[in-house]
Structure formats: C-alpha cells, structure tokens
Design an enzyme around this catalytic site. Structure first.
Site, PDB file in Angstrom:
ATOM      1  CD  GLU A  58      -5.783  13.500  11.806  1.00  0.00           C
ATOM      2  OE1 GLU A  58      -6.509  14.116  12.602  1.00  0.00           O
ATOM      3  OE2 GLU A  58      -5.983  12.313  11.498  1.00  0.00           O
TER       4      GLU A  58
ATOM      5  CB  CYS B  79       2.886   7.679  13.629  1.00  0.00           C
ATOM      6  SG  CYS B  79       2.036   6.868  12.282  1.00  0.00           S
TER       7      CYS B  79
ATOM      8  CB  CYS C  14      -3.332   6.872   0.883  1.00  0.00           C
ATOM      9  SG  CYS C  14      -2.433   5.402   0.359  1.00  0.00           S
TER      10      CYS C  14
ATOM     11  CB  CYS D 110      -6.468  -0.391   2.269  1.00  0.00           C
ATOM     12  SG  CYS D 110      -4.814  -0.542   1.569  1.00  0.00           S
TER      13      CYS D 110
ATOM     14  CB  CYS E 198      -7.068   2.420   5.483  1.00  0.00           C
ATOM     15  SG  CYS E 198      -5.971   3.826   5.742  1.00  0.00           S
TER      16      CYS E 198
ATOM     17  N   GLY F  34      -0.715   7.989   3.764  1.00  0.00           N
ATOM     18  CA  GLY F  34       0.005   7.876   2.502  1.00  0.00           C
ATOM     19  C   GLY F  34       0.873   6.645   2.356  1.00  0.00           C
TER      20      GLY F  34
ATOM     21  CB  SER G  56       4.685   0.984   7.112  1.00  0.00           C
ATOM     22  OG  SER G  56       3.632   0.076   6.875  1.00  0.00           O
TER      23      SER G  56
ATOM     24  CG  HIS H 114      -3.299  -5.925   5.700  1.00  0.00           C
ATOM     25  ND1 HIS H 114      -2.682  -5.868   6.929  1.00  0.00           N
ATOM     26  CD2 HIS H 114      -3.233  -4.655   5.212  1.00  0.00           C
ATOM     27  CE1 HIS H 114      -2.265  -4.639   7.169  1.00  0.00           C
ATOM     28  NE2 HIS H 114      -2.579  -3.898   6.154  1.00  0.00           N
TER      29      HIS H 114
ATOM     30  CB  CYS I 195      -3.100   1.332  12.859  1.00  0.00           C
ATOM     31  SG  CYS I 195      -1.676   1.024  13.865  1.00  0.00           S
TER      32      CYS I 195
HETATM   33  N1  SAH Z   1       0.417   3.147   3.560  1.00  0.00           N
HETATM   34  C1  SAH Z   1       1.376   2.429   4.311  1.00  0.00           C
HETATM   35  C2  SAH Z   1       1.718   3.156   5.582  1.00  0.00           C
HETATM   36  C3  SAH Z   1       0.556   3.274   6.552  1.00  0.00           C
HETATM   37  S1  SAH Z   1       0.916   2.225   7.887  1.00  0.00           S
HETATM   38  C4  SAH Z   1       0.891   1.041   4.602  1.00  0.00           C
HETATM   39  O1  SAH Z   1      -0.275   0.776   4.390  1.00  0.00           O
HETATM   40  O2  SAH Z   1       1.695   0.224   5.000  1.00  0.00           O
HETATM   41  C5  SAH Z   1      -0.586   2.057   8.660  1.00  0.00           C
HETATM   42  C6  SAH Z   1      -0.847   0.613   9.021  1.00  0.00           C
HETATM   43  O3  SAH Z   1      -2.144   0.551   9.622  1.00  0.00           O
HETATM   44  C7  SAH Z   1      -0.894  -0.274   7.791  1.00  0.00           C
HETATM   45  O4  SAH Z   1      -0.406  -1.552   8.056  1.00  0.00           O
HETATM   46  C8  SAH Z   1      -2.379  -0.311   7.528  1.00  0.00           C
HETATM   47  O5  SAH Z   1      -2.749  -1.388   6.717  1.00  0.00           O
HETATM   48  C9  SAH Z   1      -2.936  -0.381   8.916  1.00  0.00           C
HETATM   49  N2  SAH Z   1      -4.353   0.005   8.980  1.00  0.00           N
HETATM   50  C10 SAH Z   1      -5.057   0.710   8.087  1.00  0.00           C
HETATM   51  N3  SAH Z   1      -6.343   0.838   8.498  1.00  0.00           N
HETATM   52  C11 SAH Z   1      -6.431   0.189   9.681  1.00  0.00           C
HETATM   53  C12 SAH Z   1      -7.492  -0.021  10.617  1.00  0.00           C
HETATM   54  N4  SAH Z   1      -8.716   0.462  10.388  1.00  0.00           N
HETATM   55  N5  SAH Z   1      -7.225  -0.715  11.729  1.00  0.00           N
HETATM   56  C13 SAH Z   1      -5.958  -1.168  11.988  1.00  0.00           C
HETATM   57  N6  SAH Z   1      -4.936  -0.992  11.149  1.00  0.00           N
HETATM   58  C14 SAH Z   1      -5.163  -0.327  10.007  1.00  0.00           C
HETATM   59 FE1  SF4 Z   2      -2.940   3.855   1.983  1.00  0.00          FE
HETATM   60 FE2  SF4 Z   2      -1.749   2.373   3.843  1.00  0.00          FE
HETATM   61 FE3  SF4 Z   2      -4.268   3.293   4.213  1.00  0.00          FE
HETATM   62 FE4  SF4 Z   2      -3.791   1.364   2.411  1.00  0.00          FE
HETATM   63  S1  SF4 Z   2      -3.504   1.247   4.632  1.00  0.00           S
HETATM   64  S2  SF4 Z   2      -5.056   3.182   2.094  1.00  0.00           S
HETATM   65  S3  SF4 Z   2      -1.803   1.957   1.651  1.00  0.00           S
HETATM   66  S4  SF4 Z   2      -2.420   4.518   4.066  1.00  0.00           S
END
Ligand code: SAH
Ligand code: SF4
Length: 351
Positions: free
Chosen positions: A84, A102, A109, A113, A116, A163, A195, A220, A340
C-alpha cells in the site's frame, strides 16, 4: 533503471545518448506506461524497444479516498506481492496545496512492533528501487490527476509506509536518487524523509552518503525495558547506541531531526514518561512528533478519540516546558485505514 543505465541500454540499440535522456524523463517525469506512449521517439524505435524491454508500473488493485484528501492505493507488483502507498493533501493556503506521498520500502516488515498492522503481517521481501519509485509515479497520476509536475506542486516523500527502510537502504537510496533526478520528478532531498525504527548501522551508512535527507526515528519509549517490547529491534540496538547515532546524524547535517512517539494509552503516555523523554533528548536538536495511536486490528473502527487528543496536548506541553520541540501529528486517512501503522499487504473486506 537510472539515467545512465537507460543511456547504456539505448546505446546498445545503436541510439545516441540523448535518446536515453528522453526515455528517462518519459518514464520518471511523465509517467509513461509503455514505449508506444513516447511519441517523441520514432515509431520504428518504439517498436524495437517494445521487443527488448518493458516499462513496469505497479498495478492498482484498489483505490480508496477519504474526505480529507487522502488516497490509499493497494498495488500489485510483478511477482504478485502487494503493497500500500498513501497520498495526503495539505492545504498551504488558498491557492497552494502540497502532496505528501507515504511510500512502502518492503512487503511487510521484519521488526514486528506490536501496535503496527504492517508488523503483525510478517515480512516477505525487500522492494526494488523501481517498485518504490513506481508507487510515487502511480500516486502522482491517481491522487493528483491533471495537477502536473511534481516539482511545481512540491511533493514530499516520506518512507513511512510498510517496512523498515534502513534494512533496504541500497534500494531506498537508489529510489531517492531517481525521485531526485532533475530530469525525473526533481524532488529535492530536503523533501524526502526516511523513518526508521532505529537500525543504528543503517543510520551510520545513511550519514556516510552525505545527502541532506531528513531522518525520523520511531522512539516510542525513553527506557530500554519498555522499548524492548514496543520496538523489538531495541534489543539489538538499545538507546545508549541509538541516541548517540542520532546525535551524530543531526550534527553531520546541521539540522533538527524528528523523533516519532506513538501515544499508547496507559503504556507510554504518562506525564512522567514525557519528563523521561525530555531528559533522554536533552541537548539534541530534536523535534518530537506525537502520534495518537490508530487502531491496527481488523475489527476496530478508526477514528480519533478526544481523550487521546487531550493527553497528546498535555504530553506536548510537558516536553515544551523542558525545552523540547513537540508537535502532534494530524491524523489523516483514518476512515480508510490509511493512517500511520494501518498499512498491510492485503485487501480487508470493507464493512
Ligand atoms: N518502519 C519505519 C517506517 C514506518 S513509519 C518506522 O517504524 O519508523 C510509520 C510510523 O507510524 C512509525 O513511527 C510507527 O511506529 C508508527 N505507527 C505504527 N503503528 C501505529 C499505530 N497503530 N498508530 C499510530 N502510529 C503507528
Ligand atoms: Fe515495521 Fe515500522 Fe511497523 Fe515497526 S512500526 S513493525 S518498524 S513498519
């Protein structure tokens, strides 16, 4: 293919170098989907190229748009994998808009986390530079038809889709160079942000490139115990390694960097945790971008909660009181699961 690679290809067809530049901008500026569309080339040559090569753009499987101007595309790649990518619209003033694309850097990934949706879907593979740039070209056409030149409207690129970009740095940088090329989209490096969840060797490699790319780090948590759980790569690169690498990156570029901090109610959003975060970042040229959590499950409804918004404002106030710049990320695309942390590789049946 880069401009030089295309020039080499055209010379292999006994063509002058300028033809390579023509083909490059036909693909990367005008988004041509095939050689037949390149009407500035002789017809015979177009036929010859058609036999020898192809222009491969991701195929759009579904397109969703939200009332706030966000467009989310699910795209299929040549091997059948899907990713996506999202376009967000920001109104600068009455006559000017800005688009932020984006982009995804991997299918799934590997970091995992727990909050996510991408992390929950597992890891499939890295994307190629072509697949990354393809997302931007398709978004430009789908999200802003008729808007024209990326350079004129000022497109921003954020590697904040699916990713971990620093685990696929070579292809991400190649994509960055293609997006930056003045004969392509001509996007300046300062409009490109990577990021990362905190891949320390990747931060150092990126620094070694000496490009003015913006870096955002998904922090975080300000202590290792909590961060080990929220961003599992912390077990490999803990805060005492990550923060100095960030400091070096910021010093090398002479610019402020961003720390993303998703606010998880009852987990990392206590005001003492804001104090702890301010201590961790003290003396760094840092901006904290607070992200109210978006639901990443399948059944949950997306939408902002007033209590979360209030907590975000309080958290920001504590940070600012301690001299750390803080902003709250404007939630976009929630109604279409494009916010996000909500991107994934498959279609979810609409309710
Ligand atoms: N993998 C990289 C790039 C993705 S950026 C990274 O993690 O930085 C996407 C951003 O959205 C990251 O800061 C991630 O931690 C945040 N994110 C992930 N799941 C989320 C959620 N459920 N609500 C809000 N932000 C979230
Ligand atoms: Fe991967 Fe970023 Fe999602 Fe963490 S927040 S699982 S690093 S895409």
């Amino acid at each position: 293919m880069t401009q030089n690679e295309i020039i080499d290809f055209m010379t292999s067809l006994q063509q002058p170098r300028f033809r390579g530049r023509q083909v490059f901008s036909a693909v990367y500026r005008r988004g041509c989907r095939g050689f037949m569309e390149m009407t500035d080339l002789p017809l015979g040559l177009r036929h010859e190229m058609d036999q020898a090569a192809e222009v491969g753009m991701p195929e759009v499987l579904s397109r969703q748009s939200a009332g706030d101007g966000t467009v989310k595309l699910l795209m299929r790649l040549q091997d059948g994998s899907t990713v996506e990518a999202v376009s967000m619209l920001y109104r600068l003033d009455r006559s000017r808009d800005r688009l932020t694309f984006c982009l995804s850097s991997q299918v799934g990934c590997p970091i995992g986390c727990p909050f996510c949706a991408t992390g929950k879907s597992g890891f499939v593979r890295n994307l190629t530079a072509g697949e990354i740039v393809g997302q931007a070209l398709v978004l430009l056409e789908e999200a802003a038809p008729g808007i024209g030149d990326a350079e004129k409207i000022g497109v921003n690129i954020v590697f904040m889709g699916m990713g971990e970009p620093l685990l696929n740095l070579e292809e991400v940088l190649k994509a960055g160079r293609l997006l930056h090329d003045p004969e392509g989209m001509g996007i300046s490096w300062r409009r490109i942000t990577i990021s990362t969840s905190g891949v320390v060797p990747g931060i150092r490699s990126l620094m070694g490139e000496g490009l003015p790319i913006n870096l955002a780090v998904s922090l975080h948590a300000a202590d290792n115990r909590l961060r080990d759980r929220l961003v599992p790569i912390n077990r490999r690169y803990p805060l005492e390694e990550l923060i100095p690498a960030c400091r070096e990156y910021a010093d090398a570029g002479g610019r402020r960097m961003t720390f993303e901090y998703v606010l998880l109610p009852g987990i990392n959003d206590k005001l003492e945790q804001a104090c702890q975060l301010a201590e961790l970042l003290a003396g760094l040229p840092a901006l904290v971008n607070l992200i109210p959590v978006n639901p990443a499950g399948e059944e949950e409804q997306s939408g902002s909660n007033p209590a979360d918004a209030k907590r975000a404002r309080e958290f920001a106030r504590v940070l600012k009181g301690k001299g750390i710049g803080a902003t709250i990320r404007e939630g976009k695309g929630g109604e279409i699961m494009a916010a996000c942390g909500q991107l994934r590789s498959r279609e979810v049946r609409e309710r």
